[in-house]
Design a protein around this motif. Sequence first.
Motif, mmCIF file in Angstrom:
data_model
loop_
_atom_site.group_PDB
_atom_site.id
_atom_site.type_symbol
_atom_site.label_atom_id
_atom_site.label_comp_id
_atom_site.label_asym_id
_atom_site.label_seq_id
_atom_site.Cartn_x
_atom_site.Cartn_y
_atom_site.Cartn_z
ATOM 1 N N PHE A 103 0.818 -1.204 0.000
ATOM 2 C CA PHE A 103 0.000 0.000 0.000
ATOM 3 C C PHE A 103 0.859 1.265 0.000
ATOM 4 C CE2 PHE A 103 -2.390 -3.459 1.860
ATOM 5 C CZ PHE A 103 -3.468 -3.496 1.006
ATOM 6 N N ASP A 104 1.855 1.272 -0.880
ATOM 7 C CA ASP A 104 2.658 2.490 -1.016
ATOM 8 C C ASP A 104 1.809 3.584 -1.651
ATOM 9 O OD1 ASP A 104 2.582 1.993 -3.773
ATOM 10 O OD2 ASP A 104 4.653 1.361 -3.890
ATOM 11 N N ALA A 105 2.300 4.800 -1.575
ATOM 12 C CA ALA A 105 1.521 5.960 -2.025
ATOM 13 C C ALA A 105 1.096 5.848 -3.484
ATOM 14 C CB ALA A 105 2.319 7.244 -1.798
ATOM 15 N N ALA A 106 2.009 5.423 -4.348
ATOM 16 C CA ALA A 106 1.694 5.344 -5.777
ATOM 17 C C ALA A 106 0.594 4.322 -6.054
ATOM 18 C CB ALA A 106 2.944 4.995 -6.574
ATOM 19 N N SER A 107 0.664 3.171 -5.398
ATOM 20 C CA SER A 107 -0.359 2.147 -5.649
ATOM 21 C C SER A 107 -1.718 2.577 -5.120
ATOM 22 C CB SER A 107 0.049 0.799 -5.049
ATOM 23 O OG SER A 107 -0.023 0.821 -3.646
ATOM 24 N N LEU A 108 -1.732 3.323 -4.033
ATOM 25 C CA LEU A 108 -3.009 3.814 -3.512
ATOM 26 C C LEU A 108 -3.620 4.867 -4.417
ATOM 27 C CD1 LEU A 108 -2.397 3.954 0.327
ATOM 28 C CD2 LEU A 108 -3.961 2.464 -0.917
ATOM 29 N N VAL A 109 -2.784 5.724 -4.988
ATOM 30 C CA VAL A 109 -3.295 6.711 -5.952
ATOM 31 C C VAL A 109 -3.904 5.993 -7.143
ATOM 32 C CG1 VAL A 109 -2.576 8.490 -7.603
ATOM 33 C CG2 VAL A 109 -1.784 8.600 -5.236
ATOM 34 N N THR A 110 -3.205 4.984 -7.631
ATOM 35 C CA THR A 110 -3.716 4.207 -8.765
ATOM 36 C C THR A 110 -5.008 3.503 -8.398
ATOM 37 O OG1 THR A 110 -1.497 3.877 -9.649
ATOM 38 C CG2 THR A 110 -3.195 2.323 -10.363
ATOM 39 N N LEU A 111 -5.038 2.881 -7.226
ATOM 40 C CA LEU A 111 -6.237 2.170 -6.790
ATOM 41 C C LEU A 111 -7.432 3.122 -6.706
ATOM 42 C CD1 LEU A 111 -7.618 -0.404 -5.808
ATOM 43 C CD2 LEU A 111 -6.790 0.124 -3.499
ATOM 44 N N ARG A 112 -7.236 4.271 -6.102
ATOM 45 C CA ARG A 112 -8.334 5.245 -5.996
ATOM 46 C C ARG A 112 -8.809 5.692 -7.378
ATOM 47 N NH1 ARG A 112 -4.856 7.608 -1.478
ATOM 48 N NH2 ARG A 112 -5.840 6.808 0.401
ATOM 49 N N SER A 113 -7.861 5.903 -8.276
ATOM 50 C CA SER A 113 -8.195 6.334 -9.631
ATOM 51 C C SER A 113 -9.005 5.269 -10.367
ATOM 52 C CB SER A 113 -6.904 6.653 -10.391
ATOM 53 O OG SER A 113 -7.176 6.919 -11.735
ATOM 54 N N VAL A 114 -8.588 4.019 -10.242
ATOM 55 C CA VAL A 114 -9.293 2.942 -10.939
ATOM 56 C C VAL A 114 -10.665 2.701 -10.303
ATOM 57 C CG1 VAL A 114 -9.164 0.542 -11.721
ATOM 58 C CG2 VAL A 114 -7.107 1.935 -11.693
ATOM 59 N N VAL A 115 -10.786 2.882 -8.994
ATOM 60 C CA VAL A 115 -12.102 2.805 -8.350
ATOM 61 C C VAL A 115 -13.019 3.862 -8.961
ATOM 62 C CG1 VAL A 115 -13.385 3.281 -6.216
ATOM 63 C CG2 VAL A 115 -11.392 1.778 -6.150
ATOM 64 N N ASP A 116 -12.530 5.088 -9.068
ATOM 65 C CA ASP A 116 -13.338 6.181 -9.636
ATOM 66 C C ASP A 116 -13.712 5.899 -11.091
ATOM 67 O OD1 ASP A 116 -13.212 7.519 -7.221
ATOM 68 O OD2 ASP A 116 -11.608 8.879 -7.863
ATOM 69 N N GLU A 117 -12.746 5.410 -11.871
ATOM 70 C CA GLU A 117 -13.005 5.106 -13.281
ATOM 71 C C GLU A 117 -14.059 4.009 -13.412
ATOM 72 O OE1 GLU A 117 -10.696 3.264 -17.175
ATOM 73 O OE2 GLU A 117 -9.547 3.728 -15.380
ATOM 74 N N THR A 118 -13.930 2.970 -12.614
ATOM 75 C CA THR A 118 -14.882 1.859 -12.670
ATOM 76 C C THR A 118 -16.262 2.303 -12.221
ATOM 77 O OG1 THR A 118 -13.061 0.331 -12.227
ATOM 78 C CG2 THR A 118 -15.301 -0.519 -11.927
ATOM 79 N N LEU A 119 -16.314 3.084 -11.175
ATOM 80 C CA LEU A 119 -17.584 3.604 -10.679
ATOM 81 C C LEU A 119 -18.265 4.451 -11.749
ATOM 82 C CD1 LEU A 119 -19.535 3.764 -8.332
ATOM 83 C CD2 LEU A 119 -18.131 5.576 -7.355
ATOM 84 N N GLY A 120 -17.514 5.295 -12.420
ATOM 85 C CA GLY A 120 -18.070 6.112 -13.510
ATOM 86 C C GLY A 120 -18.593 5.261 -14.649
ATOM 87 N N PHE A 121 -17.835 4.235 -15.013
ATOM 88 C CA PHE A 121 -18.238 3.347 -16.108
ATOM 89 C C PHE A 121 -19.542 2.634 -15.774
ATOM 90 C CE2 PHE A 121 -18.148 -0.784 -18.257
ATOM 91 C CZ PHE A 121 -17.966 -0.393 -19.576
ATOM 92 N N VAL A 122 -19.621 2.061 -14.582
ATOM 93 C CA VAL A 122 -20.822 1.327 -14.189
ATOM 94 C C VAL A 122 -22.019 2.266 -14.068
ATOM 95 C CG1 VAL A 122 -21.866 -0.150 -12.430
ATOM 96 C CG2 VAL A 122 -19.473 -0.458 -13.025
ATOM 97 N N THR A 123 -21.799 3.448 -13.562
ATOM 98 C CA THR A 123 -22.881 4.426 -13.439
ATOM 99 C C THR A 123 -23.406 4.800 -14.829
ATOM 100 O OG1 THR A 123 -21.928 5.267 -11.393
ATOM 101 C CG2 THR A 123 -23.485 6.702 -12.522
ATOM 102 N N ARG A 124 -22.500 4.989 -15.787
ATOM 103 C CA ARG A 124 -22.944 5.296 -17.164
ATOM 104 C C ARG A 124 -23.714 4.134 -17.771
ATOM 105 N NH1 ARG A 124 -17.835 7.450 -17.075
ATOM 106 N NH2 ARG A 124 -16.950 5.730 -18.255
ATOM 107 N N LEU A 125 -23.329 2.895 -17.452
ATOM 108 C CA LEU A 125 -24.047 1.732 -17.961
ATOM 109 C C LEU A 125 -25.494 1.699 -17.466
ATOM 110 C CD1 LEU A 125 -21.645 -1.325 -17.588
ATOM 111 C CD2 LEU A 125 -22.473 -0.333 -19.701
ATOM 112 N N ALA A 126 -25.671 2.159 -16.243
ATOM 113 C CA ALA A 126 -26.998 2.101 -15.615
ATOM 114 C C ALA A 126 -27.984 3.091 -16.205
ATOM 115 C CB ALA A 126 -26.867 2.324 -14.107
ATOM 116 N N ARG A 127 -27.503 4.050 -16.940
ATOM 117 C CA ARG A 127 -28.404 5.065 -17.505
ATOM 118 C C ARG A 127 -29.247 4.521 -18.610
ATOM 119 N NH1 ARG A 127 -24.092 9.922 -17.926
ATOM 120 N NH2 ARG A 127 -23.784 10.142 -15.715
#
Length: 127
Positions: A103-127
């Motif tokens: 859980f180094d800083a870089a991996s956490l930034v990436t993880l948060r970013s991919v969570v946001d990207e995935t959340l956005g993708f799934v939310t767009r699918l639901a429309r």
Amino acid sequence: MVSLAHSLPDDSFSPAGEGVLRSPSGQRPIDLVHLARQTAGDRGLEREVLGLFVKHLQLVAIRLQTAGGLELRQIAHTLKGACRNVGAFPLADAAEASERSGFDAASLVTLRSVVDETLGFVTRLAR
């Protein structure tokens, strides 16, 4: 008996862990082909599963802002399994990478970013 794996090109497999076979839609935040297989093609069930997944990701996004130590391990491990079940392979990979890096800083930034990207993708699918 001939194994299907031997009849596929080597680039059909990616380092997703647990021997996950990826389809062409596996390049998206959610592999919709995998999700359809998991739900036996039931569109209503797909929507229900994705709805629950969105709620899970929303909670994860909040928890990742303040989590540390053991809580990060629990989040990443749970997230990895949930993501692989629905076909969110890039996010599962990011969670696994965070686990491996301690859980180094870089991996956490990436993880948060991919969570946001995935959340956005799934939310767009639901429309």
